[in-house]
Design an enzyme around this catalytic site. Structure first.
Site, mmCIF file in Angstrom:
data_model
loop_
_atom_site.group_PDB
_atom_site.id
_atom_site.type_symbol
_atom_site.label_atom_id
_atom_site.label_comp_id
_atom_site.label_asym_id
_atom_site.label_seq_id
_atom_site.Cartn_x
_atom_site.Cartn_y
_atom_site.Cartn_z
ATOM 1 C CG ASP A 624 -1.773 1.222 1.332
ATOM 2 O OD1 ASP A 624 -2.585 1.437 0.420
ATOM 3 O OD2 ASP A 624 -1.629 1.966 2.314
ATOM 4 C CG HIS A 627 3.414 6.555 -4.556
ATOM 5 N ND1 HIS A 627 2.324 5.737 -4.441
ATOM 6 C CD2 HIS A 627 3.021 7.785 -4.152
ATOM 7 C CE1 HIS A 627 1.301 6.441 -3.992
ATOM 8 N NE2 HIS A 627 1.694 7.684 -3.805
ATOM 9 C CG ASP A 746 -7.952 2.599 -4.946
ATOM 10 O OD1 ASP A 746 -8.126 2.119 -6.075
ATOM 11 O OD2 ASP A 746 -6.827 2.758 -4.442
#
Length: 1608
Positions: A624, A627, A746
């Site tokens: 999760d 980045h 999402d």
């Protein structure tokens, strides 16, 4: 009395504060892979790396297939090129090899050491434990390192080697290789019946088998589910059954750990416990599990895997924890606070001000609800006024009063140090302020740790003002002056504060508007202290009112638009929290790991337990917020996870905005798949691009798998064990593997984003992608809106495949079908987009069976139109309808149900069977798929396709039999097969055949296989089926016909070509018969590449060991000997019949009189023929030219021995050198001296035609010819060329035809030439009337050219040695010296030359030595060199001193002439000033005549360059480089750095070959050019490949080979 709750809280707070303040003193052991013990006993279980080594050391097992070898070629500096910086390798279910290769002699091989954290020696993987392998030091053979692969994971490697500076080491560019995990799951039965009809579950379609299979990553079909919407674990089996029946094989679970107060799965309160809602008994049951419920979850997931065929993957959350995680109170150091991250102090003040302001709105008469833009503006205006009261500017600026007091104190105490900086007297305060900022005396600037943090060392400031303001005397005045400087410093700081404040206010305003007013925002309602103006940036955890808020106020996590993923926005110098740039998650505290475990040991230990626990439970991770995960955190924790589960699958979604940054995360973390989203496409064209980029696999008709591999024998990697057969394929690098989602959990639904209908078409297209794929239950069930992970409380409805299951029935068929295609190897695909249609065809590369999907996308709502797509024609292919459906909606209204999640009322409407008609046209049979009239947007059709009449054995047939067909060819036959440029082919075939022209690209440079291979190498490597050659092959079979007809038409001349011609014909006939046009490029490539590899192998294996066991560069150069040596009609070594002959260069010297040159032949013969072992070819040329001896010379232009021209003074000496080389290298080489040749001309040198009776009337042995050359030179040679005049040479002046050569018996040196001719290799004759240079040689070199003197000395030395041994029938020459004729022995003549050489040729480095040498100081342009010519003609004495690359030739053939120290220094000057990328500058760049650009068409009035007069006045020629390299190697290993360590010299010289290696490998001519312009620039008048350029490089490589052989 027991302590009260308040007292306990205070004690806890004090302990926590103590921990936070003294975190550096805490030491906790963080488990590493080596710390993890599975057994307390000493016995260590075998690791996968151990098993891999054991496999290759054991005997070959029955039925064992060839080992796969993936070859990774590294650049000369030891690093991978950009394409290869990341390579992905397949799962190691069967051991294979990663072979790292380097070209011998490249810089990285200089004491090179290969380093990797892959466990080469077995054992466990430890990231920071590096294994070393020393690279071979052999300069003549390929350098290979074989790595045994049976170990999933992410690994780094690099090469460390000696640098250019003595004692230095270079760490080369690193690279990464990631090995896919082995994923095992249950196999499934076919979803289609034997007739191709879909089977229902009750009919056994797609049902589980008992056996497990290895599931490649491309076979993953992932379904994302949210556990809190599934009910307790007792309800999960029905969800498993639904997922299984819909064809999914992996479940992606959002985090199942205990959730925080927000109830978001990604806000985890306790990482080591599963959420109580999962268990049927809730909290009471959860509290019973000492392991947090781990065993129970593992039990359920095991059932999912074994009973339902579902692997499991979970999100792992590393960046943050829930804001109410209990452990944060005990370990506030785990988050970012002003205490441990001081620059956050003003950000916390600002955040607190927002909360306080929000609490005071009602009392201040401000709106508490936002209903208009005016409310927003009112609130922001009021807050701006409130913000000013905080005086946050004080965190930015210097305290002026403090600065004055500090400097005044130093000045008053007279402690001012002497100013040692730059002169500042009279400088302005602005200039002084700039000086202060750049000094090291300022502290606290930009730290924001406290108010007025910036300050200047008062000693520095006192010294500065005293030196600057010399007109001031009082200390108060100086202190005031310092204040003025500080005021200037503060100006920019105030501006910074104002800018930051503006950004912060804008951010607050925009966020307020979005969260309270915007239609698509959350509409949060009333503003209060608990629901402030905007989300709080800090979580306040203080357990007691007295607790330090600086410790217990922890920064919340979030994200920033377009942020640098490698920069932690919570750390300085980022001001993201102060500028309110973070889109914050108020329920998540950002975790502070520091640079490593030592900085925050408790957090590292805790999170390591978390990830290892998950890894032992689940089959995979989704990282999760990847980045924003610090790289070192990611790879350290993943390393620990992979200890628990070596075959852990890892995926992630990155928002870096950069492919390079994506690659960095993928390679460092070992991410197996990057999540890509089909929903990101904005139209069908972009969607088709995404499918092509991420889901195509390989294009239909791809070539790399069948053309870019080779069979070989694998030596045991450890040196123990048997040799095994292997298949070697070069690895060209990888792109990150894709996990393509139709919709993620999402993102907005397709009803919002496109249309509800598009779910079917998009879902179908994603299933046809050759990648991992993913979906969400809500996509299949047609949920109308994005579900809120935090607020949603309803449960999934289990719809299975029933009426209200949305598109599930179609998904079931497609998911099962895709898994069958992946497991079956349907790796090729084709994507076609036309208007709103996308057609995706998946095909098996060998059987050509496939499945074709037609999808009518529905990017826009409302349309029911069929749209347009042309009929889909499938050549030679039958298509059978499998399934078709559309989707209809009676209503788009959102279902209302308080307890259950329901989708739209969509209905799958199956399409009646579509009959695919077959037809025939001029191009052959075809099937034609026509879209039905009713095919509204969102509809799909699936067809089974099968190419007809394709011979299943064709691939193997095309690749077979080549050894037999080509194995009997001789080198001259192979010249025809492999090469032949336009001029040669036209000449050889009487103009009938030339090179092949392909529309849309340059004409092939060769008729033979090398011509085809140049474009094919690119096409095969990249599967570039859009290349013009592929288009041409699809359009017709002309290229196929050309390949074999050109050979068959030449069988009468080359009988051995009959077999290759027939071999080609048989294969091309089969291709014509049964291969459709779209596959023709593939099969053409198979045939051509097979033939090429075989023909090249025949050449290499027929050559010397130096070549056959040499590296690729050596072998490629050796191929030039075949390239240049061939048979044409107009050029021969015999005037009466056609024989093979050596071309000087291509394409300019291919045929007729221009093909075969005496000088070029004998410069080229050693490298091209002698080093390669073609002694027969060498001998034929020696005998042919020896037969033409006339006037003591051999011809420069042979012209088939019919009209030879005798105008070169150096040619006979090159021949004598070659005879010497032949005798020393060929078996029974000295027998050549006894060979008899018939003489072309009578003894009196009369010119007669070749067929005149006086021609060939007598014979001489080679020994006699050698003697005649020396004797004629001793006597003096004086003649005028036969047929002198314009018919012979239209450029030369009359005097130029006079040839004069004499020996100076005082020195033994030979002189010759005149100002009007040019008798050496630098033989450019002026041609321009306009510039007045017609008949004026560019470089006459009359006198004694240095290379002729060297060749003379070499010959004399050799003959003296032979004569002494009685192996040469002569002792010397008769010479008239001082009017007396006498015998001058070879030794005497050689001694004369040796004794005089240094005096005559050396130009001393120091002018004080000039008297020792024959020099004119006035003419010296560069010292420390050797003259190019000795005693140039009158008026050209200066040309003696021109610095040219000719003296290394003399050094190579006659090193005894040179003072060794002088020689090496001169060679270093050559290295510094004359060496160029692909050759040698022909003139010193410091010379006034230096003109480095050759253009023979230039007809200007510039005499220096007109008509290319500067041919040898600066342009860079290839062949002299070889002589330089040989000379340098010789002398440097005797008196230079190589004397102690020859490898130092060898590495230095091999650097000079790097450009040549690249050129030969990538240039279509596959050779080295004649010359280049300045710094290696292309010269259009040069031959693209020149015999002597390749030859002289081979000479050097052979010298290196002999040194290497002698040292082993």
């Amino acid at each position: 009395m027991p302590p009260s709750a308040k007292q306990k809280a205070a004690q806890t707070a004090r302990k926590a504060e103590s921990k936070a303040r003294n975190v550096a003193n805490v030491t906790v052991n963080i488990p590493t892979p080596t710390d993890v013990q599975h057994d307390s006993h000493p016995k260590t279980p075998k690791t996968p790396a151990d098993e891999g080594i054991e496999f290759f050391e054991s005997a070959v097992r029955p039925g064992e297939g060839p080992i796969r070898v993936f070859e990774l070629r590294l650049d000369p500096d030891g690093g991978p090129n950009k394409e290869r910086s990341y390579i992905r390798l397949p799962p190691a279910d069967v051991p294979y090899i990663l072979r790292v290769t380097l070209d011998a002699g490249t810089p990285a091989t200089k004491n090179g050491v290969f380093k990797t954290n892959f466990p080469l020696d077995g054992g466990k993987f430890v990231r920071d434990h590096f294994v070393e392998r020393r690279l071979s030091t052999n300069f003549s053979q390929p350098i290979e390192l074989d790595i045994t692969i049976l170990h999933a994971g992410a690994f780094v490697y690099w090469i460390e080697y000696d640098g250019a500076k003595p004692g230095s080491r270079v760490k080369g560019r690193g690279g990464y290789f990631n090995i896919d995990p082995v994923l095992k799951t249950k196999g499934r039965k076919s979803i289609l019946s034997s007739s191709g009809a879909p089977l229902s579950p009750s009919e056994g379609g797609g049902t589980l088998k008992t056996d497990s299979i290895n599931l490649p990553l491309d076979g993953l079909s992932m379904l994302t589910i949210v556990s809190k919407w599934m009910g307790p674990v007792t309800e999960w089996p029905k969800h498993f059954a639904e997922a299984r029946d819909r064809g999914y094989n992996m479940l992606h679970w959002t985090p199942m750990q205990e959730r925080g107060e927000s109830d978001s799965p990604y806000s985890i309160r306790d990482q080591l416990k599963y959420d109580p809602s999962i268990f049927a008994g809730g909290r009471s049951e959860a509290d019973k599990y000492r392991d947090g419920g781990k065993a129970k979850i593992e039990e359920v997931l095991k059932s999912a895997k074994e009973e339902y065929g579902l692997l499991s993957l979970t999100d792992v959350v590393l960046n943050h924890t829930a804001n109410d995680s209990a452990w944060l109170v005990d370990h506030p150091e785990a988050g970012y606070s002003p205490h441990n991250t001081p620059h956050l102090a003003p950000a916390l003040e600002l955040d607190t001000a927002i909360i306080e302001f929000s609490a005071s709105l009602a009392s201040s008469g401000l709106p508490t609800k936002v209903t208009s833009q005016q409310d927003v503006d009112t609130l922001i205006g009021a807050f701006q006024k409130h913000l000013k009261t905080l005086d946050l500017w004080q965190y930015y600026v210097f305290d002026v009063k403090r600065e004055r007091v500090s400097v005044l104190d130093v000045l008053s105490q007279k402690l001012v140090p002497a100013w040692d900086g730059p002169d500042v007297a009279g400088k302005t305060v602005v200039q002084l302020a700039e000086l202060v900022k750049s000094s090291k005396s300022v502290s606290g600037l930009g730290s924001f740790a406290k108010r007025y943090a910036p300050e200047v060392d008062p000693s520095y400031s006192a010294g500065l003002v005293k030196a600057a303001f010399t007109h001031l005397t009082g200390v108060d005045a100086l202190a005031d002056a310092w204040v003025r400087v500080v005021d200037v410093l503060n100006v920019a700081l105030y501006q910074e504060w104002e800018e930051d404040t503006k950004v912060a206010l804008d951010g607050i305003k925009n966020r307020l508007k979005y969260t309270r007013l915007d239609e698509h925002g959350p509409r949060l309602g009333e503003i209060t202290k608990d629901s402030p103006l905007v989300e709080p940036y800090f979580t306040r955890l203080a357990p007691t009112p007295a607790s330090d808020p600086r410790i217990y106020s922890l920064a919340n996590n979030g994200w920033i638009w377009n942020a640098n993923p490698l920069q932690n926005f919570a750390l300085s110098p980022s001001k993201a929290y102060l500028r309110r740039e973070v889109i914050v998650w108020g329920d998540c505290v950002k975790l502070r790991y520091g640079e490593g475990p030592a900085e925050n040991p408790w957090l590292w230990e805790y999170m390591t337990k978390y990830v290892t626990s998950l890894a032992s439970t689940f089959d995979g991770f989704r990282i999760d917020n990847c980045h924003s995960t610090p790289l070192h955190v990611g790879y350290t924790l993943l390393d620990s996870a992979r200890v628990a589960n070596p075959d852990l699958y890892v995926c992630a979604e990155l928002f870096t905005g950069s492919e390079e940054m994506d690659l960095l995360f993928v390679s460092r973390l070992g991410i197996n798949s990057l999540i890509r989203e089909a929903g990101n496409a904005w139209d069908p064209k972009e969607f088709s691009r995404l499918l092509y980029s991420y889901g195509l696999g390989k294009p239909i008709g791809s070539m790399d798998g069948v053309c870019m591999t080779r069979l070989d024998e694998l030596q045991p990697p450890t040196g123990k064990g048997p040799t095994r057969p292997c298949v070697v394929s070069e690895h060209y690098g990888s792109k990150p593997h894709a996990l393509l989602y139709d919709l993620t959990h999402d993102n907005e639904s397709y009803l919002d984003k496109r249309s509800a209908e598009d779910t079917l078409s998009t879902g179908a297209l994603v299933t046809f992608s050759f990648s991992a794929i993913g979906s969400v239950k809500g996509f299949d069930d047609l949920y109308p809106k994005l579900l809120n992970l935090v607020q949603e409380r309803r449960l999934y409805e289990v719809t299975n495949l029933e009426r209200n299951s949305g598109i599930a029935k179609a998904k079931r068929l497609l998911n099962h079908l895709r898994m069958e295609m992946v497991l079956g190897g349907y790796e090729e695909g084709h994507v076609h987009q036309e208007n709103d249609y996308i057609v995706l065809h998946r095909v098996h590369p060998h059987t050509q069976k496939g499945y074709l999907l037609v999808a009518h996308t529905a990017f826009h709502k409302g349309s029911k139109d069929r749209g347009h797509i042309d009929p889909i024609r499938l050549r030679r292919t039958k298509a059978k309808f499998i399934y078709g459906a559309g989707i209809e909606f009676d209503s788009y209204s959102i279902p209302s149900d308080a307890d259950v999640l329901r989708g739209l009322a969509g209905k799958l409407v199956e399409i009646p069977t579509v009959v695919v008609p077959q037809a025939l046209d001029a191009d052959g049979p075809y099937s034609e798929i026509v879209v039905p009239e009713h095919f509204p947007p969102g509809s799909i059709m699936v067809f089974e396709t099968q190419l007809q009449e394709l011979d299943a054995t064709l691939e193997s047939f095309c690749a077979s039999g080549a050894e037999a067909a080509f194995g009997k060819l001789e080198l001259v036959d192979l010249n025809v097969v492999l090469h032949r440029c336009e001029g040669e082919e036209r000449d050889a075939t009487h103009g009938e055949i030339g090179t092949y022209a392909v529309p849309g690209m340059a004409t092939l440079v060769y008729c033979g296989l090398e011509g085809w291979m140049h474009p094919l190498r690119h096409i095969m490597k990249h599967n570039d089926l859009g290349h013009p050659l592929c288009a041409h092959l699809r359009d017709g079979t002309w290229a196929l016909d050309y390949v074999y007809t050109r050979l068959s038409k030449q069988v009468s001349t080359f009988p051995r070509l009959a077999e290759p011609a027939q071999w080609f014909r048989e294969r091309f006939d089969r291709i014509k018969q049964c291969v459709p046009p779209f596959l023709r490029p593939k099969y053409f490539a198979i045939v051509i590449s097979t033939a090429y590899k075989t023909a090249r192998s025949v050449v290499v294996e027929s050559m010397s060991e130096f070549v056959s066991k040499g590296h690729r560069f050596t072998q490629s150069l050796a191929l030039c000997s075949v390239q240049m040596h061939g048979m044409v009609q107009s050029a021969s070594l015999n005037p009466g019949r056609v024989t093979p002959s050596l071309a000087a260069g291509l394409p300019h010297f291919t045929a007729g009189w221009a093909r075969c040159w005496g000088r070029d032949v004998f410069i080229s013969l050693r490298g091209l023929f002698l080093t390669t072992g073609n002694f027969t070819g060498a001998k034929e040329h020696i005998l042919a030219f020896a037969s033409t001896l006339k006037h003591g010379l051999i011809p420069n232009l042979l012209d088939s021995v019919r009209n030879p021209r005798y105008n070169s003074r150096d040619s006979p000496w090159w021949m004598l050198q070659n005879i010497q080389d032949y005798c020393e290298s060929a078996p029974e080489g000295l027998a050549l001296l006894s060979e008899s040749v018939k003489r072309r001309f009578p003894k009196d040198d009369t010119w007669v035609p070749w067929d005149d009776p006086r021609a060939y009337a007598y014979s001489s042995t080679i020994a006699e010819i050698i003697q005649e050359i020396l004797q004629r030179h001793a006597d003096g040679i004086h003649f005028r060329e036969y047929n002198a005049g314009a018919n012979l040479d239209m450029q030369m002046k009359d005097e130029g035809f006079n040839i004069d050569i004499d020996v100076d018996w005082t020195t033994g040196i030979i002189f010759g030439g005149n100002p009007h001719n040019c008798g050496t290799w630098m033989d450019k004759m002026g041609e321009s009337n306009r510039a007045g240079t017609k008949g004026v040689p560019g470089t006459p070199r009359d006198g004694a050219p240095v290379e002729i003197t060297g060749l003379l000395a070499s010959t004399l030395r050799w003959l003296d040695e032979l004569s002494k041994k009685g192996k040469f029938p002569f002792k010397g020459v008769d010479a008239t010296i001082d009017s007396k004729k006498r015998l001058v022995t070879y030794k005497e003549w050689a001694d004369l030359v040796r004794a005089s050489f240094e005096e005559c040729y050396y130009v001393p480095l120091n002018e004080i030595d000039d008297a020792k040498y024959n020099v004119n100081p006035k003419l010296i342009n560069r010292r420390g060199i050797y003259k190019d010519v000795y005693r140039s003609g009158p008026g050209r004495e200066w040309s003696d001193y021109q610095f040219r690359p000719n003296f290394p030739i003399a050094m190579t053939v006659a090193p005894e002439l040179f003072d060794e120290e002088h020689a090496l220094e001169a060679l270093k000057l050559v290295d510094q000033h004359l060496r160029s990328p692909l050759g040698m500058k022909t003139l010193d760049p410091a010379d006034l005549q230096y003109r480095p650009y050759y253009d023979n068409s230039n007809d200007s009035d510039d005499a220096a360059i007109a008509k290319g007069l500067n041919y040898h006045q600066g342009p860079e020629w290839g062949w002299p480089l070889g002589y330089f390299l040989r000379a340098y190697l010789f002398f440097d290993t005797r008196v230079g750095v190589g004397k102690e360590d020859p490898t130092q010299t060898l590495h230095h010289l091999h650097r000079h070959l790097l450009d040549m290696r690249q050129h030969v490998e990538h240039d279509p001519w596959a050779g080295l050019p004649e010359l280049t312009n300045k710094n290696g620039e292309y010269c259009h008048d040069s031959c693209n490949t020149q015999a002597w350029s390749a030859s002289c490089t081979l000479d050097f490589l052979e010298m290196v080979h002999k040194m290497s052989s002698a040292s082993t």
